[in-house]
Write a protein that holds these residues in place. Structure first.
Motif, PDB file in Angstrom:
ATOM      1  N   GLU A 112      13.816 -11.849  -7.786  1.00  0.00           N
ATOM      2  CA  GLU A 112      12.736 -12.826  -7.645  1.00  0.00           C
ATOM      3  C   GLU A 112      12.938 -13.675  -6.391  1.00  0.00           C
ATOM      4  N   LYS A 113      13.121 -12.946  -5.268  1.00  0.00           N
ATOM      5  CA  LYS A 113      13.273 -13.561  -3.961  1.00  0.00           C
ATOM      6  C   LYS A 113      12.109 -13.149  -3.073  1.00  0.00           C
ATOM      7  N   ALA A 114      12.012 -13.759  -1.887  1.00  0.00           N
ATOM      8  CA  ALA A 114      10.980 -13.389  -0.927  1.00  0.00           C
ATOM      9  C   ALA A 114      11.093 -11.911  -0.578  1.00  0.00           C
ATOM     10  N   LEU A 115       9.955 -11.278  -0.382  1.00  0.00           N
ATOM     11  CA  LEU A 115       9.943  -9.836  -0.132  1.00  0.00           C
ATOM     12  C   LEU A 115      10.303  -9.512   1.307  1.00  0.00           C
ATOM     13  N   PRO A 116      11.138  -8.490   1.518  1.00  0.00           N
ATOM     14  CA  PRO A 116      11.392  -7.995   2.874  1.00  0.00           C
ATOM     15  C   PRO A 116      10.257  -7.065   3.287  1.00  0.00           C
ATOM     16  N   PRO A 117      10.181  -6.695   4.557  1.00  0.00           N
ATOM     17  CA  PRO A 117       9.182  -5.705   4.971  1.00  0.00           C
ATOM     18  C   PRO A 117       9.421  -4.378   4.254  1.00  0.00           C
ATOM     19  N   ASP A 118       8.331  -3.714   3.887  1.00  0.00           N
ATOM     20  CA  ASP A 118       8.466  -2.397   3.252  1.00  0.00           C
ATOM     21  C   ASP A 118       8.449  -1.331   4.343  1.00  0.00           C
ATOM     22  N   HIS A 144       0.554   5.160 -10.102  1.00  0.00           N
ATOM     23  CA  HIS A 144      -0.102   4.120  -9.300  1.00  0.00           C
ATOM     24  C   HIS A 144       0.754   3.626  -8.135  1.00  0.00           C
ATOM     25  N   ALA A 145       2.041   3.491  -8.336  1.00  0.00           N
ATOM     26  CA  ALA A 145       2.886   2.866  -7.307  1.00  0.00           C
ATOM     27  C   ALA A 145       3.414   3.870  -6.300  1.00  0.00           C
ATOM     28  N   GLY A 146       3.805   5.046  -6.782  1.00  0.00           N
ATOM     29  CA  GLY A 146       4.404   6.036  -5.908  1.00  0.00           C
ATOM     30  C   GLY A 146       5.774   5.593  -5.413  1.00  0.00           C
ATOM     31  N   LEU A 147       6.238   6.243  -4.367  1.00  0.00           N
ATOM     32  CA  LEU A 147       7.533   5.895  -3.789  1.00  0.00           C
ATOM     33  C   LEU A 147       7.404   4.652  -2.903  1.00  0.00           C
ATOM     34  N   GLY A 148       8.381   3.766  -3.019  1.00  0.00           N
ATOM     35  CA  GLY A 148       8.375   2.563  -2.210  1.00  0.00           C
ATOM     36  C   GLY A 148       9.773   2.177  -1.767  1.00  0.00           C
ATOM     37  N   ASP A 149       9.886   0.957  -1.288  1.00  0.00           N
ATOM     38  CA  ASP A 149      11.105   0.497  -0.634  1.00  0.00           C
ATOM     39  C   ASP A 149      12.094  -0.087  -1.644  1.00  0.00           C
ATOM     40  N   THR A 170      12.040   5.067  -3.433  1.00  0.00           N
ATOM     41  CA  THR A 170      12.305   4.629  -4.796  1.00  0.00           C
ATOM     42  C   THR A 170      11.058   4.797  -5.664  1.00  0.00           C
ATOM     43  N   ASP A 171      11.245   5.314  -6.871  1.00  0.00           N
ATOM     44  CA  ASP A 171      10.154   5.566  -7.814  1.00  0.00           C
ATOM     45  C   ASP A 171       9.592   4.251  -8.356  1.00  0.00           C
ATOM     46  N   ARG A 196       7.210 -14.286  -8.483  1.00  0.00           N
ATOM     47  CA  ARG A 196       7.838 -13.392  -7.511  1.00  0.00           C
ATOM     48  C   ARG A 196       7.858 -11.942  -7.997  1.00  0.00           C
ATOM     49  N   SER A 197       7.554 -11.737  -9.266  1.00  0.00           N
ATOM     50  CA  SER A 197       7.513 -10.378  -9.808  1.00  0.00           C
ATOM     51  C   SER A 197       6.152  -9.723  -9.631  1.00  0.00           C
ATOM     52  N   VAL A 198       5.229 -10.409  -8.939  1.00  0.00           N
ATOM     53  CA  VAL A 198       3.886  -9.873  -8.696  1.00  0.00           C
ATOM     54  C   VAL A 198       3.785  -9.473  -7.227  1.00  0.00           C
ATOM     55  N   ILE A 199       3.457  -8.204  -6.967  1.00  0.00           N
ATOM     56  CA  ILE A 199       3.343  -7.729  -5.586  1.00  0.00           C
ATOM     57  C   ILE A 199       2.091  -6.883  -5.425  1.00  0.00           C
ATOM     58  N   GLY A 200       1.699  -6.692  -4.191  1.00  0.00           N
ATOM     59  CA  GLY A 200       0.607  -5.783  -3.870  1.00  0.00           C
ATOM     60  C   GLY A 200       1.158  -4.426  -3.463  1.00  0.00           C
ATOM     61  N   HIS A 201       0.331  -3.407  -3.582  1.00  0.00           N
ATOM     62  CA  HIS A 201       0.747  -2.058  -3.187  1.00  0.00           C
ATOM     63  C   HIS A 201       1.175  -2.039  -1.720  1.00  0.00           C
ATOM     64  N   LEU A 202       0.481  -2.833  -0.902  1.00  0.00           N
ATOM     65  CA  LEU A 202       0.808  -2.876   0.533  1.00  0.00           C
ATOM     66  C   LEU A 202       2.187  -3.474   0.790  1.00  0.00           C
ATOM     67  N   GLU A 203       2.758  -4.174  -0.184  1.00  0.00           N
ATOM     68  CA  GLU A 203       4.087  -4.755  -0.023  1.00  0.00           C
ATOM     69  C   GLU A 203       5.182  -3.830  -0.548  1.00  0.00           C
ATOM     70  N   TRP A 204       4.767  -2.699  -1.113  1.00  0.00           N
ATOM     71  CA  TRP A 204       5.702  -1.767  -1.726  1.00  0.00           C
ATOM     72  C   TRP A 204       5.888  -0.497  -0.912  1.00  0.00           C
ATOM     73  N   GLN A 205       4.765   0.080  -0.473  1.00  0.00           N
ATOM     74  CA  GLN A 205       4.825   1.390   0.179  1.00  0.00           C
ATOM     75  C   GLN A 205       4.281   1.303   1.596  1.00  0.00           C
ATOM     76  N   PRO A 206       5.042   1.739   2.592  1.00  0.00           N
ATOM     77  CA  PRO A 206       4.558   1.697   3.978  1.00  0.00           C
ATOM     78  C   PRO A 206       3.234   2.446   4.130  1.00  0.00           C
ATOM     79  N   GLY A 207       2.308   1.847   4.865  1.00  0.00           N
ATOM     80  CA  GLY A 207       1.020   2.475   5.134  1.00  0.00           C
ATOM     81  C   GLY A 207      -0.081   2.080   4.185  1.00  0.00           C
TER      82      GLY A 207
END
Length: 291
Positions: free
Chosen positions: A108-114, A93-98, A119-120, A164-175
């Protein structure tokens, strides 16, 4: 660093948060653990399915497809708020991300741009696919958003994580753009508020519907084998629309299509609107008994 929840603990966490949970087929042993590690887990990732229809979406997420084998997540969240568990362990589901995003989730900090895919994520995130076309127009019912909030909070509560441990796919993988149609910052705010109180407690299952809900037009295809098809065929025969030489039976066939086309014509549909593929309006009028 967190050890993944066992199947029993995940199920209990979700139900304790007030969710109605359906255990789909052999979800407890459906995973991709033979393709890579599962854990340590660090967060929850939210997706949209780009599909419509509960049954077909759940089957897709359980089985996957030729280019991406299932399971495609751990749970599918339907529009009515029901959570269907389809996987336990590593899921596609997640694939490679930042890696910077992963470090922020762990801390559990603010997310940087992906901006990297190095990373798996399948190793580290629980995934929930939410039934939605993802076109920015398909609505997100209140019951579904509440279930996303509850499911996210349930996993976080079980692990002692914050929102802070909850993210969207758009916040993990570019595109990536999912989930599209609501704000992940807003959802994290809801999760934080929920985690500030006690869980809602196990919910009573909703009453079983009298009639089979429309499973989506994509459900009706060659290779489909389901008691729903049999129940539909029996209703078509009862309405005088049966075009069967044998049956009806559970395997979707040309006879089913011709019979349903006769039902559509009986309702006044013509030409391409009477192609034999069920639509929601004609399905609801057929009143197929719940199976």
């Amino acid at each position: 660093m967190a050890t993944p929840l066992s199947a029993d603990k995940l199920l209990k966490a979700l139900r304790d948060e007030g969710l109605h949970v359906v255990e789909h087929r052999s979800w407890r042993t459906n995973n991709r653990n033979h393709k890579g590690p599962w854990g340590p887990t660090h967060g929850v990732m939210i997706h949209h399915t780009v599909t419509s229809g509960t049954s077909s979406s759940v089957e897709l997420c359980y089985n996957g497809h030729s280019a991406l084998p299932g399971p495609l997540c751990h749970g599918v969240i339907a529009k009515d708020g029901t959570v269907y568990l389809v996987g336990n362990g590593r899921a596609n589901h997640a694939g490679l991300g930042d890696d910077d995003v992963l470090r922020a989730v762990i801390a559990e900090k603010a997310l940087p741009p992906d901006n990297e895919a190095n990373t798996d994520g399948n190793r580290h995130f629980y995934g929930f696919e939410c039934v939605n076309l993802g076109d920015g127009k398909d609505p997100w019912p209140a019951a579904q958003l509440l279930a996303i909030e509850r499911a996210s909070a349930a996993v976080c509560r079980a692990h002692g994580w914050s929102e802070r441990s909850v993210i969207g796919h758009l916040e993990w993988q570019p595109g990536k753009v999912d989930p599209r149609g609501f704000s992940m910052n807003g959802m994290r705010g809801r999760v934080a508020k929920r985690l500030g109180g006690a869980p809602d407690g196990p919910s009573d299952p909703p009453p079983r519907p009298t009639y089979e809900p429309f499973p989506g037009s994509a459900f009706f295809k060659v290779g489909r084998n389901s008691a729903i098809v049999t129940a539909m065929g029996k209703r078509l025969v009862a309405e005088g629309c049966g075009r069967y030489t044998v049956g009806p039976g559970p395997a979707w066939s040309e006879a089913d299509r011709k019979s349903y086309a006769a039902w559509q014509r009986k309702l006044g549909y013509t030409d391409g609107d009477a192609d034999g593929i069920p639509g929601k309006t004609s399905w609801d009028r057929l009143k197929v008994p719940n199976v």
